[in-house]
Design a protein around this motif. Structure first.
Motif, mmCIF file in Angstrom:
data_model
loop_
_atom_site.group_PDB
_atom_site.id
_atom_site.type_symbol
_atom_site.label_atom_id
_atom_site.label_comp_id
_atom_site.label_asym_id
_atom_site.label_seq_id
_atom_site.Cartn_x
_atom_site.Cartn_y
_atom_site.Cartn_z
ATOM 1 N N ILE A 187 -29.269 48.014 -13.323
ATOM 2 C CA ILE A 187 -29.599 49.353 -12.428
ATOM 3 C C ILE A 187 -28.965 48.557 -11.074
ATOM 4 N N THR A 188 -29.482 47.534 -10.715
ATOM 5 C CA THR A 188 -29.118 46.958 -9.671
ATOM 6 C C THR A 188 -27.624 46.679 -9.506
ATOM 7 N N ALA A 189 -27.351 45.812 -10.750
ATOM 8 C CA ALA A 189 -25.734 45.717 -10.544
ATOM 9 C C ALA A 189 -24.971 46.947 -10.332
ATOM 10 N N LYS A 190 -25.502 48.072 -10.922
ATOM 11 C CA LYS A 190 -24.303 49.121 -10.813
ATOM 12 C C LYS A 190 -24.501 49.853 -9.564
ATOM 13 N N THR A 191 -25.635 49.792 -8.773
ATOM 14 C CA THR A 191 -25.806 50.135 -7.303
ATOM 15 C C THR A 191 -24.960 49.197 -6.517
ATOM 16 N N LEU A 192 -24.663 48.144 -6.882
ATOM 17 C CA LEU A 192 -23.634 47.390 -6.241
ATOM 18 C C LEU A 192 -22.248 47.335 -6.690
ATOM 19 N N GLY A 193 -22.007 48.456 -7.743
ATOM 20 C CA GLY A 193 -20.605 48.438 -8.355
ATOM 21 C C GLY A 193 -20.319 47.334 -9.025
ATOM 22 N N ILE A 194 -21.114 46.350 -9.542
ATOM 23 C CA ILE A 194 -20.943 45.296 -10.523
ATOM 24 C C ILE A 194 -20.858 45.762 -11.971
ATOM 25 N N PRO A 195 -19.962 45.420 -12.620
ATOM 26 C CA PRO A 195 -19.923 45.716 -14.180
ATOM 27 C C PRO A 195 -20.774 45.081 -14.957
ATOM 28 N N VAL A 196 -21.570 45.941 -15.878
ATOM 29 C CA VAL A 196 -22.459 45.422 -16.835
ATOM 30 C C VAL A 196 -22.010 45.300 -18.261
ATOM 31 N N VAL A 197 -22.056 44.086 -19.091
ATOM 32 C CA VAL A 197 -21.751 44.004 -20.565
ATOM 33 C C VAL A 197 -22.982 43.802 -20.914
ATOM 34 N N THR A 198 -23.214 44.366 -22.335
ATOM 35 C CA THR A 198 -24.332 44.894 -22.829
ATOM 36 C C THR A 198 -24.264 44.166 -24.448
ATOM 37 N N ILE A 199 -25.146 43.284 -24.693
ATOM 38 C CA ILE A 199 -25.190 43.031 -26.254
ATOM 39 C C ILE A 199 -26.498 43.565 -26.924
ATOM 40 N N GLY A 200 -26.517 43.334 -28.201
ATOM 41 C CA GLY A 200 -27.834 44.004 -29.024
ATOM 42 C C GLY A 200 -29.019 42.775 -29.153
ATOM 43 N N ARG A 201 -29.917 42.936 -29.841
ATOM 44 C CA ARG A 201 -31.069 42.204 -30.330
ATOM 45 C C ARG A 201 -31.119 42.235 -31.735
ATOM 46 N N SER A 202 -31.792 41.355 -32.104
ATOM 47 C CA SER A 202 -32.527 41.424 -33.631
ATOM 48 C C SER A 202 -33.490 42.441 -33.610
ATOM 49 N N GLU A 203 -33.450 43.192 -34.878
ATOM 50 C CA GLU A 203 -34.548 44.067 -34.895
ATOM 51 C C GLU A 203 -35.978 43.487 -35.369
ATOM 52 N N ALA A 204 -35.672 42.275 -36.129
ATOM 53 C CA ALA A 204 -36.791 41.556 -36.662
ATOM 54 C C ALA A 204 -37.676 41.009 -35.453
ATOM 55 N N ASN A 205 -37.102 40.243 -34.527
ATOM 56 C CA ASN A 205 -37.774 39.547 -33.498
ATOM 57 C C ASN A 205 -37.483 39.875 -32.307
ATOM 58 N N PHE A 206 -36.311 40.482 -31.966
ATOM 59 C CA PHE A 206 -35.757 40.848 -30.853
ATOM 60 C C PHE A 206 -35.042 39.706 -30.132
ATOM 61 N N ALA A 207 -34.808 38.493 -30.817
ATOM 62 C CA ALA A 207 -33.889 37.699 -30.272
ATOM 63 C C ALA A 207 -32.269 38.346 -30.114
ATOM 64 N N MET A 208 -31.632 37.783 -28.907
ATOM 65 C CA MET A 208 -30.603 38.297 -28.449
ATOM 66 C C MET A 208 -29.445 37.933 -29.500
ATOM 67 N N ASP A 209 -28.289 38.601 -29.736
ATOM 68 C CA ASP A 209 -27.384 38.361 -30.567
ATOM 69 C C ASP A 209 -26.454 37.206 -29.971
ATOM 70 N N VAL A 210 -26.735 36.054 -30.041
ATOM 71 C CA VAL A 210 -26.133 34.766 -29.242
ATOM 72 C C VAL A 210 -24.535 34.954 -29.567
ATOM 73 N N GLN A 211 -24.269 34.985 -30.805
ATOM 74 C CA GLN A 211 -22.671 35.082 -31.361
ATOM 75 C C GLN A 211 -22.007 36.305 -30.461
ATOM 76 N N ALA A 212 -22.714 37.320 -30.321
ATOM 77 C CA ALA A 212 -22.211 38.585 -29.613
ATOM 78 C C ALA A 212 -21.973 38.149 -28.123
ATOM 79 N N ALA A 213 -23.109 37.398 -27.805
ATOM 80 C CA ALA A 213 -23.035 37.162 -26.347
ATOM 81 C C ALA A 213 -21.913 36.061 -25.902
ATOM 82 N N GLN A 214 -21.553 35.199 -26.806
ATOM 83 C CA GLN A 214 -20.407 34.293 -26.451
ATOM 84 C C GLN A 214 -19.306 34.920 -26.713
ATOM 85 N N ALA A 215 -19.298 35.886 -27.594
ATOM 86 C CA ALA A 215 -17.611 36.505 -27.742
ATOM 87 C C ALA A 215 -17.544 37.467 -26.638
ATOM 88 N N ALA A 216 -18.587 37.956 -25.902
ATOM 89 C CA ALA A 216 -18.428 38.721 -24.712
ATOM 90 C C ALA A 216 -18.156 37.982 -23.416
#
Length: 393
Positions: A135-164
């Protein structure tokens, strides 16, 4: 839309506060409202500390004078507390590593101004997480890149993060936000996630939000000397019972801390908030005595909800629980699942328990033993598959 406003603001969604209050209209509204929707500490300041704060207001604070804009006395107390709670010696830590703010929200905004403004960078977040980063980034006009998390333990998808990070170039990702433990899902960072953060180049700022540190007992403060591109955010709003006073702080490399001092507003904390934070630091051992009780209550409520055939609840490292509907193989349609979740949310509210509905689930703050017992009892009254247990005891 007013013609002088930025055209993109009409597409933004503001943060929706949950201030508690009424459960709804009607003569049959419950007399007791349990406000378990904002992750506050359920215990107010002890009466004697409130009296000391009141005396300070009456005898010390001059309303016609600006507050201490340097925050020096508070920084010294915070530095001592960090050293005590770090679990290892911190001879490197000085007040030059600290920036004090109006809650952590001001620090988030200051960090974005210092790094990404003017088209110089975008941010990376892993959803679900604390919504104010995006929310804060968007109010400043800053782009937001979003990745997902594991449904099992909500750990973030590190491979997707690195690719992003590799694929985002216009503008490049300059800030990565993580919460340790995460909100609303209450999971601490895994070893794999921490290793990935350590591997990021110094051209990327890593923001580690430790708002719930006192409940998890897990911190990455001791990594800071080896990672000048890291900053840790903390708050007085949770364990220290000062949500009404809006005091937060950041721990960072002195150059970054000095930059945050440049971009923050002058006199950003009122004198009364400064006095409250200093009082909390002076009596921190007393205030933190309730943490083991809150953690024990968290485990108790988790143990009661976990066998529920219709609800899935995750283990927590914070002062709240996150639960969703059991929906194996997605047998419920998205609309049906949303309607059922709304039913639980509204039913709890009508009975007097306010919780947060977010990210496809419900986040329930751990309250007093009495509030937690009522939460359990009220959950059982909702027309869902029955539970064998009928008490937290």
């Amino acid at each position: 839309m007013l013609s002088f406003l930025r055209s993109d603001l009409s597409r933004l969604v503001s943060y929706t506060p949950h201030p508690g209050g009424s459960s709804g209209p009607g003569d049959d509204a419950p007399q007791v409202i349990d406000r378990l929707d904002t992750n506050e500490c359920p215990f107010d300041l002890p009466a004697d500390l409130k009296q000391k704060l009141s005396w300070h207001w009456q005898q010390i604070i001059e309303s016609n004078r600006y507050p201490d804009g340097s925050h020096q006395a508070l920084k010294e107390a915070i530095a001592q507390y960090i050293s005590e709670s770090a679990g290892a010696p911190t001879p490197w830590l000085t007040t030059a590593h600290l920036s004090v703010s109006s809650g952590s929200d001001e620090l988030i905004r200051s960090l974005l101004i210092a790094t990404c403004l003017g088209g110089e960078g975008s941010i990376l977040v892993a959803d679900p997480t604390f919504s104010m980063y995006a929310i804060t980034a968007k109010t400043l006009g800053i782009p937001v890149v979003t990745i997902g998390r594991s449904e099992a333990n909500f750990a973030m998808d590190v491979q997707a993060a690195q690719a992003a990070i590799a694929s985002t170039q216009t503008p490049p990702i300059r800030v990565v936000f993580v919460v340790h433990p995460n909100s609303p899902t209450a999971n601490a960072l895994t070893a794999a996630e921490i290793d990935w953060l350590r591997s990021l180049p110094e051209s990327i700022l890593v923001v580690i939000d430790e708002a719930y540190f006192e409940f998890s007992g897990q911190t990455l403060v001791n990594d800071l000397p080896q990672h000048p591109n890291w900053v840790i955010l903390r708050t007085f709003s949770k364990a220290f019972r000062l949500a009404a006073h809006r005091v937060g702080y950041g721990i960072a490399h002195p150059e970054l801390a000095a930059t945050l001092e440049k971009v923050r507003l002058p006199y950003n904390l009122p004198s009364f908030s400064l006095a409250a934070a200093q009082l909390a630091m002076a009596h921190r051992n007393l205030l933190l005595q309730v943490i083991p009780q809150i953690v024990a209550e968290r485990e108790k409520l988790y143990g009661a909800i976990a066998p529920h055939p219709a609800l899935r609840v995750w283990k927590s490292d914070a002062n709240f629980l996150f639960l969703r509907l059991q929906n194996p193989a997605h047998t419920l349609s998205e609309a049906a699942a949303e309607a059922a979740l709304d039913h639980i949310f509204i039913s709890l509210k009508q009975q007097g328990t306010l919780v947060r509905k977010t990210c496809g689930g419900l986040r329930i703050t751990i309250g007093t033993p009495e509030e937690n017992q009522r939460t359990w009892e009220r959950l059982q009254k909702i027309r869902l598959p029955s539970i064998e247990k009928d008490s937290l005891n």
